[in-house]
Design a protein around this motif. Structure first.
Motif, PDB file in Angstrom:
ATOM      1  N   THR A   1       2.674 -18.483  10.103  1.00 31.42           N
ATOM      2  CA  THR A   1       3.338 -17.257  10.539  1.00 31.42           C
ATOM      3  C   THR A   1       3.199 -16.209   9.449  1.00 31.42           C
ATOM      4  O   THR A   1       3.444 -16.492   8.275  1.00 31.42           O
ATOM      5  N   VAL A   2       2.797 -15.010   9.835  1.00 30.35           N
ATOM      6  CA  VAL A   2       2.588 -13.933   8.869  1.00 30.35           C
ATOM      7  C   VAL A   2       3.615 -12.827   9.085  1.00 30.35           C
ATOM      8  O   VAL A   2       3.799 -12.350  10.211  1.00 30.35           O
ATOM      9  N   THR A   3       4.271 -12.434   8.006  1.00 30.87           N
ATOM     10  CA  THR A   3       5.128 -11.247   8.000  1.00 30.87           C
ATOM     11  C   THR A   3       4.401 -10.180   7.197  1.00 30.87           C
ATOM     12  O   THR A   3       4.130 -10.363   6.011  1.00 30.87           O
ATOM     13  N   GLY A   4       4.040  -9.088   7.867  1.00 33.97           N
ATOM     14  CA  GLY A   4       3.343  -8.001   7.187  1.00 33.97           C
ATOM     15  C   GLY A   4       4.308  -6.874   6.884  1.00 33.97           C
ATOM     16  O   GLY A   4       5.048  -6.419   7.765  1.00 33.97           O
ATOM     17  N   ILE A   5       4.317  -6.440   5.636  1.00 36.06           N
ATOM     18  CA  ILE A   5       5.233  -5.371   5.229  1.00 36.06           C
ATOM     19  C   ILE A   5       4.430  -4.177   4.734  1.00 36.06           C
ATOM     20  O   ILE A   5       3.400  -4.336   4.077  1.00 36.06           O
TER      21      ILE A   5
ATOM     22  N   GLY B   1      -2.408  -4.135  10.221  1.00 36.41           N
ATOM     23  CA  GLY B   1      -2.539  -5.564  10.472  1.00 36.41           C
ATOM     24  C   GLY B   1      -3.917  -6.144  10.278  1.00 36.41           C
ATOM     25  O   GLY B   1      -4.137  -7.328  10.570  1.00 36.41           O
ATOM     26  N   LEU B   2      -4.867  -5.376   9.760  1.00 41.95           N
ATOM     27  CA  LEU B   2      -6.215  -5.914   9.534  1.00 41.95           C
ATOM     28  C   LEU B   2      -6.172  -7.125   8.611  1.00 41.95           C
ATOM     29  O   LEU B   2      -6.795  -8.152   8.882  1.00 41.95           O
ATOM     30  N   SER B   3      -5.462  -7.012   7.517  1.00 44.24           N
ATOM     31  CA  SER B   3      -5.380  -8.123   6.559  1.00 44.24           C
ATOM     32  C   SER B   3      -4.565  -9.276   7.128  1.00 44.24           C
ATOM     33  O   SER B   3      -4.856 -10.448   6.869  1.00 44.24           O
ATOM     34  N   SER B   4      -3.543  -8.961   7.916  1.00 42.51           N
ATOM     35  CA  SER B   4      -2.699 -10.008   8.495  1.00 42.51           C
ATOM     36  C   SER B   4      -3.486 -10.864   9.490  1.00 42.51           C
ATOM     37  O   SER B   4      -3.349 -12.091   9.523  1.00 42.51           O
ATOM     38  N   LEU B   5      -4.324 -10.221  10.288  1.00 43.23           N
ATOM     39  CA  LEU B   5      -5.138 -10.964  11.254  1.00 43.23           C
ATOM     40  C   LEU B   5      -6.123 -11.876  10.535  1.00 43.23           C
ATOM     41  O   LEU B   5      -6.396 -12.998  10.986  1.00 43.23           O
ATOM     42  N   ALA B   6      -6.659 -11.410   9.405  1.00 43.72           N
ATOM     43  CA  ALA B   6      -7.567 -12.254   8.629  1.00 43.72           C
ATOM     44  C   ALA B   6      -6.833 -13.470   8.077  1.00 43.72           C
ATOM     45  O   ALA B   6      -7.382 -14.576   8.032  1.00 43.72           O
TER      46      ALA B   6
ATOM     47  N   PHE C   1       0.854  -0.851   0.000  1.00 46.62           N
ATOM     48  CA  PHE C   1       0.000   0.000   0.000  1.00 46.62           C
ATOM     49  C   PHE C   1       0.941   0.937   0.000  1.00 46.62           C
ATOM     50  O   PHE C   1       1.248   1.533   0.704  1.00 46.62           O
ATOM     51  N   THR C   2       1.359  -0.177  -0.763  1.00 42.85           N
ATOM     52  CA  THR C   2       1.658   0.545  -1.086  1.00 42.85           C
ATOM     53  C   THR C   2       2.306   0.450  -0.161  1.00 42.85           C
ATOM     54  O   THR C   2       2.275   0.713   0.748  1.00 42.85           O
ATOM     55  N   ALA C   3       2.177  -0.330  -0.691  1.00 44.13           N
ATOM     56  CA  ALA C   3       1.539  -1.289  -0.638  1.00 44.13           C
ATOM     57  C   ALA C   3       0.699  -0.979   0.393  1.00 44.13           C
ATOM     58  O   ALA C   3       0.778  -1.209   1.385  1.00 44.13           O
ATOM     59  N   THR C   4      -0.240  -0.422   0.433  1.00 42.91           N
ATOM     60  CA  THR C   4      -1.168   0.060   1.343  1.00 42.91           C
ATOM     61  C   THR C   4      -2.299  -0.630   1.721  1.00 42.91           C
ATOM     62  O   THR C   4      -2.763  -0.630   2.516  1.00 42.91           O
ATOM     63  N   THR C   5      -2.876  -0.677   1.220  1.00 44.45           N
ATOM     64  CA  THR C   5      -4.211  -0.936   1.331  1.00 44.45           C
ATOM     65  C   THR C   5      -4.676  -1.735   1.983  1.00 44.45           C
ATOM     66  O   THR C   5      -5.324  -1.678   2.137  1.00 44.45           O
ATOM     67  N   THR C   6      -4.685  -2.669   2.441  1.00 43.71           N
ATOM     68  CA  THR C   6      -5.437  -3.380   3.340  1.00 43.71           C
ATOM     69  C   THR C   6      -6.074  -2.411   4.123  1.00 43.71           C
ATOM     70  O   THR C   6      -6.527  -2.582   5.157  1.00 43.71           O
ATOM     71  N   LYS C   7      -6.044  -1.447   3.647  1.00 42.86           N
ATOM     72  CA  LYS C   7      -6.769  -0.437   4.324  1.00 42.86           C
ATOM     73  C   LYS C   7      -8.146  -0.619   3.815  1.00 42.86           C
ATOM     74  O   LYS C   7      -8.609  -1.722   3.778  1.00 42.86           O
TER      75      LYS C   7
ATOM     76  N   GLY D   1      -2.874 -12.941  26.622  1.00 46.46           N
ATOM     77  CA  GLY D   1      -1.773 -13.713  27.188  1.00 46.46           C
ATOM     78  C   GLY D   1      -1.123 -14.633  26.175  1.00 46.46           C
ATOM     79  O   GLY D   1      -0.363 -15.527  26.548  1.00 46.46           O
ATOM     80  N   LYS D   2      -1.400 -14.401  24.888  1.00 47.40           N
ATOM     81  CA  LYS D   2      -0.856 -15.252  23.834  1.00 47.40           C
ATOM     82  C   LYS D   2      -0.098 -14.412  22.807  1.00 47.40           C
ATOM     83  O   LYS D   2      -0.544 -13.328  22.421  1.00 47.40           O
ATOM     84  N   LYS D   3       1.047 -14.918  22.371  1.00 47.02           N
ATOM     85  CA  LYS D   3       1.820 -14.248  21.321  1.00 47.02           C
ATOM     86  C   LYS D   3       1.223 -14.571  19.955  1.00 47.02           C
ATOM     87  O   LYS D   3       0.883 -15.718  19.671  1.00 47.02           O
ATOM     88  N   GLU D   4       1.060 -13.551  19.141  1.00 46.32           N
ATOM     89  CA  GLU D   4       0.553 -13.750  17.787  1.00 46.32           C
ATOM     90  C   GLU D   4       1.698 -14.116  16.848  1.00 46.32           C
ATOM     91  O   GLU D   4       2.813 -13.606  16.999  1.00 46.32           O
ATOM     92  N   HIS D   5       1.416 -14.969  15.898  1.00 53.09           N
ATOM     93  CA  HIS D   5       2.424 -15.342  14.905  1.00 53.09           C
ATOM     94  C   HIS D   5       2.444 -14.282  13.792  1.00 53.09           C
ATOM     95  O   HIS D   5       2.180 -14.574  12.623  1.00 53.09           O
ATOM     96  N   LEU D   6       2.742 -13.060  14.201  1.00 51.11           N
ATOM     97  CA  LEU D   6       2.678 -11.919  13.291  1.00 51.11           C
ATOM     98  C   LEU D   6       3.843 -10.978  13.550  1.00 51.11           C
ATOM     99  O   LEU D   6       4.114 -10.611  14.695  1.00 51.11           O
ATOM    100  N   MET D   7       4.509 -10.582  12.474  1.00 43.65           N
ATOM    101  CA  MET D   7       5.586  -9.598  12.558  1.00 43.65           C
ATOM    102  C   MET D   7       5.333  -8.517  11.514  1.00 43.65           C
ATOM    103  O   MET D   7       5.211  -8.811  10.323  1.00 43.65           O
ATOM    104  N   LEU D   8       5.231  -7.267  11.960  1.00 44.06           N
ATOM    105  CA  LEU D   8       4.996  -6.137  11.069  1.00 44.06           C
ATOM    106  C   LEU D   8       6.307  -5.402  10.828  1.00 44.06           C
ATOM    107  O   LEU D   8       6.969  -4.983  11.779  1.00 44.06           O
ATOM    108  N   LEU D   9       6.664  -5.244   9.543  1.00 45.82           N
ATOM    109  CA  LEU D   9       7.957  -4.664   9.181  1.00 45.82           C
ATOM    110  C   LEU D   9       7.804  -3.490   8.224  1.00 45.82           C
ATOM    111  O   LEU D   9       6.942  -3.502   7.330  1.00 45.82           O
ATOM    112  N   HIS D  10       8.662  -2.512   8.383  1.00 47.05           N
ATOM    113  CA  HIS D  10       8.734  -1.380   7.477  1.00 47.05           C
ATOM    114  C   HIS D  10       9.565  -1.795   6.270  1.00 47.05           C
ATOM    115  O   HIS D  10      10.728  -2.210   6.407  1.00 47.05           O
ATOM    116  N   GLY D  11       8.975  -1.691   5.089  1.00 45.07           N
ATOM    117  CA  GLY D  11       9.727  -2.101   3.917  1.00 45.07           C
ATOM    118  C   GLY D  11       9.018  -1.785   2.616  1.00 45.07           C
ATOM    119  O   GLY D  11       7.850  -1.392   2.588  1.00 45.07           O
TER     120      GLY D  11
END
Length: 359
Positions: A207-211, A193-198, A2-8, A233-243
């Protein structure tokens, strides 16, 4: 991204038009091979209208007026559904966002010019905390009618239903094309992370890597992720990265699935094509590129493109709309080295497209 944006909220203002269309397909149906006719120019679009709006928007006062009108419609619709933009984000305003952004910002990432333009009625586009903090309630407002064939019924769960319909179509298309099992996912244009959670719902245990290119959206996303983890109390299998989606810096053949949810319409065609090539590079053999987007072939989309008022509102929020409409997605995916894509309609105005990397 969104730009990759969008999952907005990619349906953007097109969802404010009340035009009839074919119903959505929550049930299992037969997929089709994505054809050039389904992804190229909108049939019957008024070229004079398109040219006139493009010319008008070159004047900042005209663009500013249209953008303010578009945002007012988003807020007004939200209020009709009981959404309170101000109250929902008031607590978030107390956060030290400079500190949060400093932790997510990668100073080696260069922001391309196409990303520095206004998006979604925000002058600074995706590069602002205002847009980042409002994205969740804005998505609920914009997508409130997308699952209604008539585009009139307001459904507060419309955004969640749209993302769930993408999941269903994606899973069907992956099965039909015998894609590899999904464990590692790259979510391009992850935003907050809206799209990543879906995606985590669609692929439990993956495991999801969101960029994303916006440090503002990523800062909000990481903060909200920490809140969720503290509550559960649970860790999400999600990592959000600037890229940069065109150059993720991920190893070749390192992921099983690449998803782009409501991203392509916020990109110039050259960027979409570059991202498709990057997706093909990072995918393992048998992996899949999955795209959910507005469907230019849908009746409701075509009618918006032919009507001066809805199109003007729509265009004021989506600077790269025409480049998306004119892109042949099927050819672009195959040019990137992927197999011929297949698609399903997942709402009266959206399509899910899946292309596999050759094994």
């Amino acid at each position: 991204m969104f730009t990759a944006t969008t999952t907005k909220y990619g349906s953007s203002m097109a969802s404010f038009a009340s035009f009839s269309s074919r119903p959505a397909h929550p049930r299992r149906i037969s997929s089709t091979t994505a054809s050039s006719s389904q992804t190229a120019n909108v049939d019957g679009a008024n070229p004079l209208l398109l040219s006139a709006v493009e010319a008008l928007f070159k004047f900042p006062p005209v663009f500013s007026l249209a953008a303010k009108g578009a945002r007012k419609k988003i807020v007004d619709r939200g209020q009709l559904m009981g959404l309170d933009f101000a109250s929902d984000i008031e607590a978030l305003k107390q956060v030290d966002w400079d500190k949060e952004m400093a932790e997510v910002l990668d100073t080696t990432v260069s922001t391309p010019g196409y990303y520095k333009v206004p998006f979604h009625a925000y002058p600074d586009g995706n590069l602002s905390m205002e847009s980042a903090l409002e994205v969740t309630v804005a998505a609920k407002s914009v997508h409130a009618t997308v699952m209604d064939p008539e585009g009139k019924v307001l459904d507060p769960e419309g955004d969640e239903k749209l993302r769930s319909s993408y999941n269903r179509c994606m899973l069907q298309l992956l099965e039909e094309q015998d894609a590899r099992p999904v464990k590692d996912i790259l979510d391009i244009g992850a935003a907050t992370g809206l799209s990543s959670l879906a995606l985590l719902k669609a692929f439990p245990g993956a495991t999801v890597t969101g960029i994303d290119l916006s440090p503002h959206f990523l800062a909000a996303g990481r903060y909200l992720q920490r809140q969720r983890e503290e509550e559960t109390g649970k860790k999400e299998h999600l990592m959000l990265l600037h890229g940069l989606a065109e150059d993720t810096r991920l190893p070749s053949e390192s992921v099983d699935l690449v998803s782009m949810c409501l991203v392509c319409h916020e990109l110039p065609e050259s960027a979409s094509r570059a991202i498709f090539k990057e997706a093909a590079r990072v995918l393992k053999p048998g992996g899949a590129l999955c795209v959910m987007e507005m469907n230019p072939a849908s009746q409701i989309f075509q009618r918006v493109m032919q009507n001066p008022i809805p199109y003007t509102i729509f265009k004021s929020t989506e600077p790269w709309l025409l480049e998306y409409v004119n892109m042949d997605m099927k050819t672009a995916m195959m040019d990137a080295g992927l197999m011929e894509p297949r698609q399903l309609e997942n709402s009266p105005r959206h399509k899910s497209v899946v292309a596999i990397k050759k094994s």
